[in-house]
Design a protein around this motif. Structure first.
Motif, PDB file in Angstrom:
ATOM      1  N   SER A 147     -19.218  47.349  35.495  1.00 19.08           N
ATOM      2  CA  SER A 147     -19.491  47.352  33.995  1.00 19.08           C
ATOM      3  C   SER A 147     -20.146  46.228  33.295  1.00 19.08           C
ATOM      4  O   SER A 147     -19.821  45.204  33.942  1.00 19.08           O
ATOM      5  CB  SER A 147     -17.810  47.777  33.323  1.00 19.08           C
ATOM      6  OG  SER A 147     -17.489  48.984  33.914  1.00 19.08           O
ATOM      7  N   ALA A 148     -20.885  46.642  32.639  1.00 20.03           N
ATOM      8  CA  ALA A 148     -21.492  45.469  31.681  1.00 20.03           C
ATOM      9  C   ALA A 148     -20.415  44.532  31.160  1.00 20.03           C
ATOM     10  O   ALA A 148     -20.660  43.407  31.231  1.00 20.03           O
ATOM     11  CB  ALA A 148     -22.567  45.922  30.901  1.00 20.03           C
ATOM     12  N   SER A 149     -19.475  44.859  30.673  1.00 18.18           N
ATOM     13  CA  SER A 149     -18.387  44.175  29.964  1.00 18.18           C
ATOM     14  C   SER A 149     -16.923  44.789  29.850  1.00 18.18           C
ATOM     15  O   SER A 149     -16.913  46.092  29.923  1.00 18.18           O
ATOM     16  CB  SER A 149     -18.925  43.915  28.599  1.00 18.18           C
ATOM     17  OG  SER A 149     -18.055  43.034  27.927  1.00 18.18           O
ATOM     18  N   THR A 150     -15.900  44.176  29.855  1.00 23.84           N
ATOM     19  CA  THR A 150     -14.589  44.584  29.791  1.00 23.84           C
ATOM     20  C   THR A 150     -14.077  43.577  28.808  1.00 23.84           C
ATOM     21  O   THR A 150     -14.226  42.617  28.487  1.00 23.84           O
ATOM     22  CB  THR A 150     -13.797  44.473  30.937  1.00 23.84           C
ATOM     23  OG1 THR A 150     -13.803  43.235  31.689  1.00 23.84           O
ATOM     24  CG2 THR A 150     -14.365  45.473  31.985  1.00 23.84           C
ATOM     25  N   ALA A 151     -12.668  44.236  28.185  1.00 19.84           N
ATOM     26  CA  ALA A 151     -11.857  43.501  27.274  1.00 19.84           C
ATOM     27  C   ALA A 151     -10.611  43.776  27.129  1.00 19.84           C
ATOM     28  O   ALA A 151     -10.271  44.807  27.688  1.00 19.84           O
ATOM     29  CB  ALA A 151     -12.499  43.655  25.727  1.00 19.84           C
ATOM     30  N   ILE A 152      -9.652  43.052  27.010  1.00 19.93           N
ATOM     31  CA  ILE A 152      -8.152  43.056  26.970  1.00 19.93           C
ATOM     32  C   ILE A 152      -7.706  42.470  25.800  1.00 19.93           C
ATOM     33  O   ILE A 152      -8.172  41.391  25.213  1.00 19.93           O
ATOM     34  CB  ILE A 152      -7.366  42.668  28.224  1.00 19.93           C
ATOM     35  CG1 ILE A 152      -7.665  41.048  28.481  1.00 19.93           C
ATOM     36  CG2 ILE A 152      -8.062  43.306  29.538  1.00 19.93           C
ATOM     37  CD1 ILE A 152      -6.669  40.376  29.482  1.00 19.93           C
ATOM     38  N   THR A 206       4.415  43.195  39.450  1.00 19.49           N
ATOM     39  CA  THR A 206       3.405  43.563  38.523  1.00 19.49           C
ATOM     40  C   THR A 206       2.406  44.230  39.106  1.00 19.49           C
ATOM     41  O   THR A 206       2.102  44.091  40.293  1.00 19.49           O
ATOM     42  CB  THR A 206       3.150  42.465  37.624  1.00 19.49           C
ATOM     43  OG1 THR A 206       2.521  41.423  38.207  1.00 19.49           O
ATOM     44  CG2 THR A 206       4.151  41.840  36.795  1.00 19.49           C
ATOM     45  N   THR A 207       1.842  45.240  38.297  1.00 19.43           N
ATOM     46  CA  THR A 207       0.581  45.809  38.830  1.00 19.43           C
ATOM     47  C   THR A 207      -0.589  44.967  38.580  1.00 19.43           C
ATOM     48  O   THR A 207      -0.730  43.831  38.024  1.00 19.43           O
ATOM     49  CB  THR A 207       0.438  47.014  37.927  1.00 19.43           C
ATOM     50  OG1 THR A 207      -0.808  47.756  38.398  1.00 19.43           O
ATOM     51  CG2 THR A 207       0.174  46.682  36.393  1.00 19.43           C
ATOM     52  N   THR A 208      -1.600  45.177  39.144  1.00 22.07           N
ATOM     53  CA  THR A 208      -2.799  44.457  39.564  1.00 22.07           C
ATOM     54  C   THR A 208      -4.043  45.354  39.390  1.00 22.07           C
ATOM     55  O   THR A 208      -5.071  44.837  39.773  1.00 22.07           O
ATOM     56  CB  THR A 208      -2.998  43.762  41.104  1.00 22.07           C
ATOM     57  OG1 THR A 208      -2.937  44.621  41.885  1.00 22.07           O
ATOM     58  CG2 THR A 208      -1.815  42.814  41.070  1.00 22.07           C
ATOM     59  N   GLN A 209      -3.943  46.380  38.561  1.00 21.23           N
ATOM     60  CA  GLN A 209      -5.167  47.213  38.366  1.00 21.23           C
ATOM     61  C   GLN A 209      -5.281  46.985  36.674  1.00 21.23           C
ATOM     62  O   GLN A 209      -4.604  47.166  36.048  1.00 21.23           O
ATOM     63  CB  GLN A 209      -4.901  48.443  38.661  1.00 21.23           C
ATOM     64  CG  GLN A 209      -4.524  48.511  40.245  1.00 21.23           C
ATOM     65  CD  GLN A 209      -4.764  49.914  40.857  1.00 21.23           C
ATOM     66  OE1 GLN A 209      -5.391  50.749  40.192  1.00 21.23           O
ATOM     67  NE2 GLN A 209      -4.250  50.231  41.936  1.00 21.23           N
ATOM     68  N   GLY A 210      -6.905  47.108  36.501  1.00 21.57           N
ATOM     69  CA  GLY A 210      -7.329  47.462  35.072  1.00 21.57           C
ATOM     70  C   GLY A 210      -7.378  45.948  34.244  1.00 21.57           C
ATOM     71  O   GLY A 210      -7.437  46.137  32.888  1.00 21.57           O
ATOM     72  N   GLN A 211      -7.121  44.928  34.847  1.00 20.52           N
ATOM     73  CA  GLN A 211      -7.120  43.753  34.089  1.00 20.52           C
ATOM     74  C   GLN A 211      -8.644  43.408  33.550  1.00 20.52           C
ATOM     75  O   GLN A 211      -9.578  43.843  34.353  1.00 20.52           O
ATOM     76  CB  GLN A 211      -6.535  42.575  34.738  1.00 20.52           C
ATOM     77  CG  GLN A 211      -4.969  42.377  34.596  1.00 20.52           C
ATOM     78  CD  GLN A 211      -4.618  43.144  35.915  1.00 20.52           C
ATOM     79  OE1 GLN A 211      -5.257  42.977  36.989  1.00 20.52           O
ATOM     80  NE2 GLN A 211      -3.535  43.868  35.993  1.00 20.52           N
ATOM     81  N   ALA A 212      -8.724  42.904  32.497  1.00 19.48           N
ATOM     82  CA  ALA A 212     -10.187  42.440  32.077  1.00 19.48           C
ATOM     83  C   ALA A 212     -10.628  41.110  32.799  1.00 19.48           C
ATOM     84  O   ALA A 212     -11.315  40.412  32.706  1.00 19.48           O
ATOM     85  CB  ALA A 212     -10.462  42.469  30.593  1.00 19.48           C
ATOM     86  N   GLY A 247      -7.469  38.055  22.836  1.00 20.52           N
ATOM     87  CA  GLY A 247      -8.056  39.012  23.576  1.00 20.52           C
ATOM     88  C   GLY A 247      -8.969  38.066  24.558  1.00 20.52           C
ATOM     89  O   GLY A 247      -9.327  36.987  24.411  1.00 20.52           O
ATOM     90  N   CYS A 248      -9.692  38.923  25.648  1.00 24.69           N
ATOM     91  CA  CYS A 248     -10.332  38.233  26.707  1.00 24.69           C
ATOM     92  C   CYS A 248     -11.532  39.277  26.783  1.00 24.69           C
ATOM     93  O   CYS A 248     -11.337  40.529  27.162  1.00 24.69           O
ATOM     94  CB  CYS A 248      -9.475  37.764  27.853  1.00 24.69           C
ATOM     95  SG  CYS A 248      -8.450  36.544  27.466  1.00 24.69           S
ATOM     96  N   THR A 249     -12.662  38.713  26.799  1.00 23.13           N
ATOM     97  CA  THR A 249     -13.976  39.680  26.953  1.00 23.13           C
ATOM     98  C   THR A 249     -14.542  39.121  28.257  1.00 23.13           C
ATOM     99  O   THR A 249     -14.847  37.744  28.411  1.00 23.13           O
ATOM    100  CB  THR A 249     -14.978  39.758  25.658  1.00 23.13           C
ATOM    101  OG1 THR A 249     -14.145  40.137  24.640  1.00 23.13           O
ATOM    102  CG2 THR A 249     -15.972  40.531  26.038  1.00 23.13           C
ATOM    103  N   VAL A 250     -14.893  39.829  29.156  1.00 22.49           N
ATOM    104  CA  VAL A 250     -15.341  39.493  30.663  1.00 22.49           C
ATOM    105  C   VAL A 250     -16.981  40.124  30.735  1.00 22.49           C
ATOM    106  O   VAL A 250     -16.915  41.325  30.469  1.00 22.49           O
ATOM    107  CB  VAL A 250     -14.568  39.720  31.491  1.00 22.49           C
ATOM    108  CG1 VAL A 250     -15.255  39.203  32.928  1.00 22.49           C
ATOM    109  CG2 VAL A 250     -13.402  38.853  31.610  1.00 22.49           C
ATOM    110  N   ALA A 251     -17.855  39.292  30.831  1.00 20.87           N
ATOM    111  CA  ALA A 251     -19.176  39.916  31.259  1.00 20.87           C
ATOM    112  C   ALA A 251     -19.920  39.149  32.163  1.00 20.87           C
ATOM    113  O   ALA A 251     -20.096  37.932  32.445  1.00 20.87           O
ATOM    114  CB  ALA A 251     -19.971  39.878  30.175  1.00 20.87           C
TER     115      ALA A 251
END
Length: 181
Positions: free
Chosen positions: A46-51, A175-181, A131-135
């Motif tokens: 993905s071009a970008s993700t955010a949490i 804890t789970t390790t899926q879906g973090q930004a 919030g954290c945005t990753v690209a």
């Protein structure tokens, strides 16, 4: 110093946050439909993700790094220190917070790809929603948690801070390790 108190239990429920393996609570809020590849690589992401990311109850974000730039955004609560170690061992601490109430804070800070970083509320009893945005977008396959002793050996001049913000072994296994930004 003015405190911008938030009720962490309310935010965990309202934002449907889950425990994060590096500490605190999170929920992914955005994953771009657009896809990108890095130069010299074939992996599509993905071009970008955010949490949303909540630190509270003395929790911290343990030392880790990812292969993308990460922008931290302050939303509410107490100031947060984001500690960053670059490849040469230089330590920079970005203080996130409400810059209108805390002149020594900023609303946004960038952690560059590949740098080790950890975060904590400035006051141990504090709580903060950021919030954290990753690209390019976060992929857990590119997430690396520091192992105990590894960073202290590489950067002995920062041994105390590195040890204080290290991982809790029980946190990683519970804890789970899926879906973090």
């Amino acid at each position: 110093m003015q405190r911008d108190r938030i009720d962490s239990k309310v935010w965990i429920e309202r934002l449907k946050l889950e425990p994060h393996p590096e500490g605190g609570f999170f929920r992914e809020t955005y994953r771009a439909k657009g896809k990108v590849t890095r130069e010299q690589e074939s992996d599509v992401r993905s071009a970008s993700t955010a949490i949303y990311f909540l630190l509270c109850d003395g929790a911290h974000s343990a030392w880790h790094r990812i292969r993308s730039d990460e922008v931290w955004h302050f939303y509410a609560g107490d100031p947060v220190d984001v500690h960053v170690l670059d490849a040469n061992g230089a330590l920079v601490t970005h203080r996130l917070g409400n810059a209108l109430h805390h002149p020594d804070t900023v609303f946004q800070a960038v952690v560059e790809a590949g740098d080790w970083f950890a975060a904590e509320c400035r006051e141990a009893s504090g709580a903060a929603l950021v919030g954290c945005t990753v690209a390019p977008g976060f992929e857990f396959s590119e997430f690396e948690m520091a192992t105990p002793g590894m960073l202290e050996a590489r950067y002995p001049q920062h041994r105390e801070l590195i040890a204080r913000l290290g991982p809790l072994s029980s946190r990683a296994s519970s804890t789970t390790t899926q879906g973090q930004a």
